[in-house]
Design a protein around this motif. Structure first.
Motif, short mmCIF file in Angstrom:
data_model
loop_
_atom_site.label_atom_id
_atom_site.label_comp_id
_atom_site.label_asym_id
_atom_site.label_seq_id
_atom_site.Cartn_x
_atom_site.Cartn_y
_atom_site.Cartn_z
N ARG A 272 10.29 30.39 82.02
CA ARG A 272 11.45 29.77 82.65
C ARG A 272 12.56 29.62 81.63
N VAL A 273 13.75 30.09 82.01
CA VAL A 273 14.89 30.08 81.10
C VAL A 273 16.06 29.34 81.77
N LEU A 274 16.63 28.40 81.03
CA LEU A 274 17.83 27.69 81.45
C LEU A 274 19.00 28.25 80.67
N VAL A 275 20.05 28.64 81.36
CA VAL A 275 21.24 29.19 80.72
C VAL A 275 22.40 28.23 80.99
N ALA A 276 22.96 27.65 79.93
CA ALA A 276 24.12 26.77 80.05
C ALA A 276 25.36 27.57 79.64
N GLU A 277 26.13 27.97 80.63
CA GLU A 277 27.27 28.85 80.41
C GLU A 277 28.30 28.61 81.51
N ASP A 278 29.55 28.33 81.11
CA ASP A 278 30.57 28.06 82.11
C ASP A 278 31.27 29.32 82.62
N SER A 279 31.16 30.42 81.93
CA SER A 279 31.83 31.66 82.32
C SER A 279 30.97 32.46 83.30
N ALA A 280 31.53 32.75 84.49
CA ALA A 280 30.80 33.52 85.50
C ALA A 280 30.46 34.92 84.99
N VAL A 281 31.38 35.52 84.25
CA VAL A 281 31.14 36.87 83.71
C VAL A 281 29.96 36.85 82.74
N ASN A 282 29.94 35.88 81.84
CA ASN A 282 28.85 35.79 80.87
C ASN A 282 27.52 35.45 81.55
N ARG A 283 27.56 34.64 82.60
CA ARG A 283 26.33 34.34 83.34
C ARG A 283 25.75 35.63 83.94
N GLU A 284 26.62 36.46 84.48
CA GLU A 284 26.17 37.73 85.07
C GLU A 284 25.57 38.65 84.02
N VAL A 285 26.21 38.74 82.86
CA VAL A 285 25.69 39.59 81.77
C VAL A 285 24.31 39.12 81.34
N VAL A 286 24.16 37.82 81.16
CA VAL A 286 22.87 37.26 80.73
C VAL A 286 21.82 37.49 81.82
N GLN A 287 22.20 37.27 83.06
CA GLN A 287 21.25 37.46 84.16
C GLN A 287 20.75 38.91 84.20
N GLN A 288 21.65 39.87 84.04
CA GLN A 288 21.24 41.28 84.05
C GLN A 288 20.33 41.60 82.87
N ALA A 289 20.64 41.04 81.70
CA ALA A 289 19.79 41.29 80.53
C ALA A 289 18.39 40.72 80.74
N LEU A 290 18.30 39.54 81.33
CA LEU A 290 16.99 38.90 81.53
C LEU A 290 16.20 39.54 82.66
N ARG A 291 16.89 40.13 83.62
CA ARG A 291 16.19 40.79 84.74
C ARG A 291 15.33 41.96 84.24
N GLN A 292 15.71 42.55 83.12
CA GLN A 292 14.91 43.64 82.54
C GLN A 292 13.49 43.17 82.25
N PHE A 293 13.33 41.87 82.08
CA PHE A 293 12.03 41.28 81.75
C PHE A 293 11.49 40.44 82.90
N ASP A 294 12.02 40.68 84.10
CA ASP A 294 11.62 39.94 85.30
C ASP A 294 11.80 38.43 85.14
N ILE A 295 12.84 38.05 84.43
CA ILE A 295 13.15 36.64 84.25
C ILE A 295 14.38 36.31 85.09
N GLU A 296 14.24 35.34 85.97
CA GLU A 296 15.36 34.88 86.79
C GLU A 296 15.77 33.51 86.26
N PRO A 297 16.87 33.45 85.50
CA PRO A 297 17.25 32.18 84.87
C PRO A 297 17.83 31.17 85.86
N VAL A 298 17.81 29.92 85.44
CA VAL A 298 18.47 28.83 86.14
C VAL A 298 19.74 28.56 85.35
N PHE A 299 20.86 28.35 86.05
CA PHE A 299 22.14 28.19 85.37
C PHE A 299 22.68 26.77 85.47
N ALA A 300 23.31 26.34 84.37
CA ALA A 300 24.08 25.10 84.30
C ALA A 300 25.48 25.49 83.84
#
Length: 181
Positions: A1-29
């Protein structure tokens, strides 16, 4: 389980795509306060934390999360390339610091390192810290505590003493006493 604290929608999307490679679906703050609340409600294996967010910053959130759980694994993912930010983040309790200008593969490597409880720094930050130490240059910023650094950062954002006190949950007098910088 990964929590991502990021206010930028663009950066949240980049991180989400990077983590999806490892079947990780992060939770965002979207700010530090929300990150602390989400962490307390549901423990996470890793927190990927931005520093500059509206309201409570990442540095303050790191300190609060580490107070709540001293073993929390926190990796900072920040636009700040000044080594003083990395120093303050590690003082607050982060195990790693990766700049957003780094190659995405370095982010993945840093996540693996932090999950293994290893310190991880992006090459640009590691080089800047090494050059600073080799040159024996130390800035006054390096001498600040995490709290003093946060107050200074908010002062530079033209926040009033009362606004800073509200953001950091401290008294305006504490803010005023930190103005010796």
């Amino acid at each position: 389980r990964v929590l991502v604290a990021e206010d930028s929608a663009v950066n949240r999307e980049v991180v989400q795509q990077a983590l999806r490679q490892f079947d990780i679906e992060p939770v965002f703050a979207i700010n530090g306060l929300e990150a602390v609340d989400l962490f307390k409600a549901s423990r996470f294996d890793l927190i990927l934390m931005d520093i500059s967010m509206p309201g409570q910053s990442g540095l303050e959130a790191i300190s609060r999360i580490r107070q709540y759980d001293s073993k929390a694994r926190i990796l900072v993912f920040s636009m700040h390339q000044n080594p003083s930010y990395a120093l303050q983040a590690t003082r607050a309790g982060a195990l790693g610091y990766i700049t957003k200008s780094s190659d995405p593969s370095l982010l993945i490597r840093a996540i693996v390192d932090v999950m293994d409880n290893k310190l991880s720094l992006s090459p640009d930050i590691a080089q800047a810290l090494a050059l600073e130490k080799l040159g024996h240059e130390q800035t006054r910023l390096d001498d600040l505590t995490v709290r003093e650094f946060e107050i200074l950062r908010l002062l530079l954002e033209a926040k009033s003493n009362q606004e800073i006190a509200d953001i950091l949950n401290i008294s305006p007098k504490t803010v005023s006493n930190s103005h010796y910088i």
